[in-house]
Write a protein that holds these residues in place. Structure first.
Motif, mmCIF file in Angstrom:
data_model
loop_
_atom_site.group_PDB
_atom_site.id
_atom_site.type_symbol
_atom_site.label_atom_id
_atom_site.label_comp_id
_atom_site.label_asym_id
_atom_site.label_seq_id
_atom_site.Cartn_x
_atom_site.Cartn_y
_atom_site.Cartn_z
ATOM 1 N N VAL A 70 21.418 43.951 43.558
ATOM 2 C CA VAL A 70 21.556 45.363 43.166
ATOM 3 C C VAL A 70 22.595 45.446 42.051
ATOM 4 O O VAL A 70 23.756 45.055 42.235
ATOM 5 N N ALA A 71 22.177 45.956 40.893
ATOM 6 C CA ALA A 71 23.062 46.080 39.739
ATOM 7 C C ALA A 71 23.268 47.553 39.400
ATOM 8 O O ALA A 71 22.324 48.351 39.433
ATOM 9 N N THR A 72 24.498 47.883 39.077
ATOM 10 C CA THR A 72 24.809 49.239 38.627
ATOM 11 C C THR A 72 24.459 49.370 37.150
ATOM 12 O O THR A 72 24.658 48.436 36.375
ATOM 13 N N PHE A 73 23.908 50.535 36.767
ATOM 14 C CA PHE A 73 23.577 50.758 35.358
ATOM 15 C C PHE A 73 24.783 50.423 34.482
ATOM 16 O O PHE A 73 25.893 50.896 34.720
ATOM 17 N N ARG A 74 24.557 49.604 33.444
ATOM 18 C CA ARG A 74 25.621 49.251 32.514
ATOM 19 C C ARG A 74 25.564 50.138 31.275
ATOM 20 O O ARG A 74 24.483 50.503 30.811
#
Length: 456
Positions: free
Chosen positions: A114-118
């Motif tokens: 799960v990646a947070t919007f960059r």
């Protein structure tokens, strides 16, 4: 809809307001992605994020592969929740990474990343860092529009929204997937300079998907290939495994050749292949990679040691020939050639010793296969690397038919009992004692040393 080629690159796009791209929503009835083809664990993550008030999207390779009818192995999620907020929602979550802070939600053997919007801009916090044009740290969070534009290829910047099962496209990736086209987002040269490994990703993904690399994306590859020398050798090792152990090794190799990347990744092998006028060495490499692709397709294991033995064999042959021309004895030349090629390759790709030592053993065992002396035959058969070395010998027949007799002998030797092997060796020795006319060979007298002992 904006043209992705007009982008000035992720480093210059500060917000969605300045982006030349516009959102296109592809509703459920206009695409083929179905929840039944998505990992149940990925769906659990998506639904819990959504139910907790966060945006939740399947993103990247999984969306791309599903659109072309593939079966993704990994399912990544993008969200506006921070890594710490994700961790608070899942007890089975751990946070990893310094360069890219990520959340891993663990379900047994499956990990949902799960990646947070960059964001694309530096907020001054120090969480976004560039060195010599390369992005070395990227933990400034932004919007989904920012996140889409900072991704590498348009086909990887597609978002499957769990809230309405639509696909969100900010960069024209949906059309590119339909056209089977690999296209970088932003200015290709700048994007490659940010991360040179993107050049390998372009080749690998095009090989995997059967896509063409778009002209503007392909043009800088030969010019910028040398930048790969600045990438971490350990990272390049992992990229080589992805290139050649994912079932598309032949196409990946041909792509590296076509765009001048092989000369940087495997410089000595590339030089040896160019100087081999008959093309025999290249035929052997291609056949070996074809066999590797077949094993991957059949879910059979492939050893990185065997892979590197194959890819570096042209370099080994060339180094061996050079040493022999210098008058070095065969066995010593083999050892020195193996060490030299391995040492030189390590400056580019960090090949761990657990793979480089077996690789060298595969090479050095090739010199034993012409022997029919009983003790050497037994030692060779019982060597822990015999099977891999024999498979390598069989592969060498593609380059030269002169190995056929050795392949046949050792294939039979593996199946024979002790007495049967003795009989085979006796016959081989008897045949060796006859000249080409079938008459017994004349034995040379051994000269005696002054002390009376026979010379070795």
């Amino acid at each position: 809809m904006g043209n992705p080629e007009t982008s000035t690159g992720s480093a210059n796009i500060n917000s969605s307001a300045t982006s030349p791209f516009s959102l296109r929503v592809i509703p459920r009835d206009q695409h083929n992605i179905s929840r039944k083809d998505i990992s149940p664990n990925a769906l659990r993550v998506l639904y819990r994020l959504r139910d907790s008030g966060f945006g939740a999207y399947l993103v990247g390779g999984a969306v791309r592969d599903l659109l072309v009818g593939g079966s993704p192995k990994d399912f990544d999620v993008a969200t506006d929740a921070t890594p710490e907020q994700v961790k608070a929602l899942f007890r089975n979550c751990r946070l990893i990474g310094r360069r890219f802070r990520l959340a891993h939600v663990v379900f047994g053997r499956e990990i949902i990343e799960v990646a947070t919007f960059r964001a694309n801009s530096d907020d001054g916090s120090g969480d976004r860092e560039m060195e010599n044009g390369m992005l070395v740290r990227d933990n400034v969070y932004g919007s989904i529009e920012d996140d889409a534009v900072r991704r590498d290829f348009t086909c990887n910047a597609l978002y499957y929204a769990i809230e309405d099962f639509s696909v969100r496209d900010y960069t024209g990736g949906f059309e590119d997937v339909q056209a089977r086209l690999m296209k970088l987002i932003g200015d290709p040269e700048q994007r490659y300079r940010e991360d040179p490994v993107r050049m390998l990703r372009a080749v690998r993904l095009a090989a995997k998907l059967g896509f063409q690399i778009e002209d503007a994306t392909a043009e800088p590859l030969p010019r910028l290939a040398s930048l790969l020398g600045e990438a971490a050798p350990a990272r390049l090792f992992e990229e080589v495994l992805k290139l050649f152990l994912s079932g598309h090794g032949v196409a990946s190799f041909e792509g590296l050749e076509r765009y001048g990347l092989l000369d940087v990744m495997f410089p000595e092998s590339a030089a040896a292949l160019r100087s081999n006028r008959s093309g025999a060495l290249r035929r052997m490499v291609i056949e070996g990679l074809r066999n590797t692709d077949l094993r991957v397709a059949n879910d059979e294991p492939v050893s990185p040691s065997f892979l590197f033995a194959l890819l570096l064999w042209p370099a080994f042959c060339r180094a061996l020939a050079t040493l022999q021309k210098q008058g070095v004895a065969l066995e010593e030349a083999q050892r020195r050639a193996a060490d030299r090629v391995t040492l030189h390759q390590l400056t580019t790709i960090a090949l761990p010793r657990r793979f480089s030592l077996p690789m060298q053993e595969i090479w050095l065992l090739q010199g034993r296969f012409s022997s029919r002396q009983r003790k050497r035959v037994i030692r060779t058969l019982t060597h822990p690397r015999f099977r891999a070395a024999f498979d390598f010998l069989a592969l060498r027949q593609v380059a030269s038919s002169e190995h056929a007799a050795d392949v046949e002998f050792w294939r039979e030797a593996q199946l024979q009992s002790g007495p049967e092997l003795d009989s085979t060796l006796d016959a081989a020795h008897a045949e060796a004692e006859l000249d080409e006319n079938g008459a017994p060979r004349k034995r040379r007298r051994r000269r005696r040393r002054p002390g009376g002992a026979a010379g070795e």
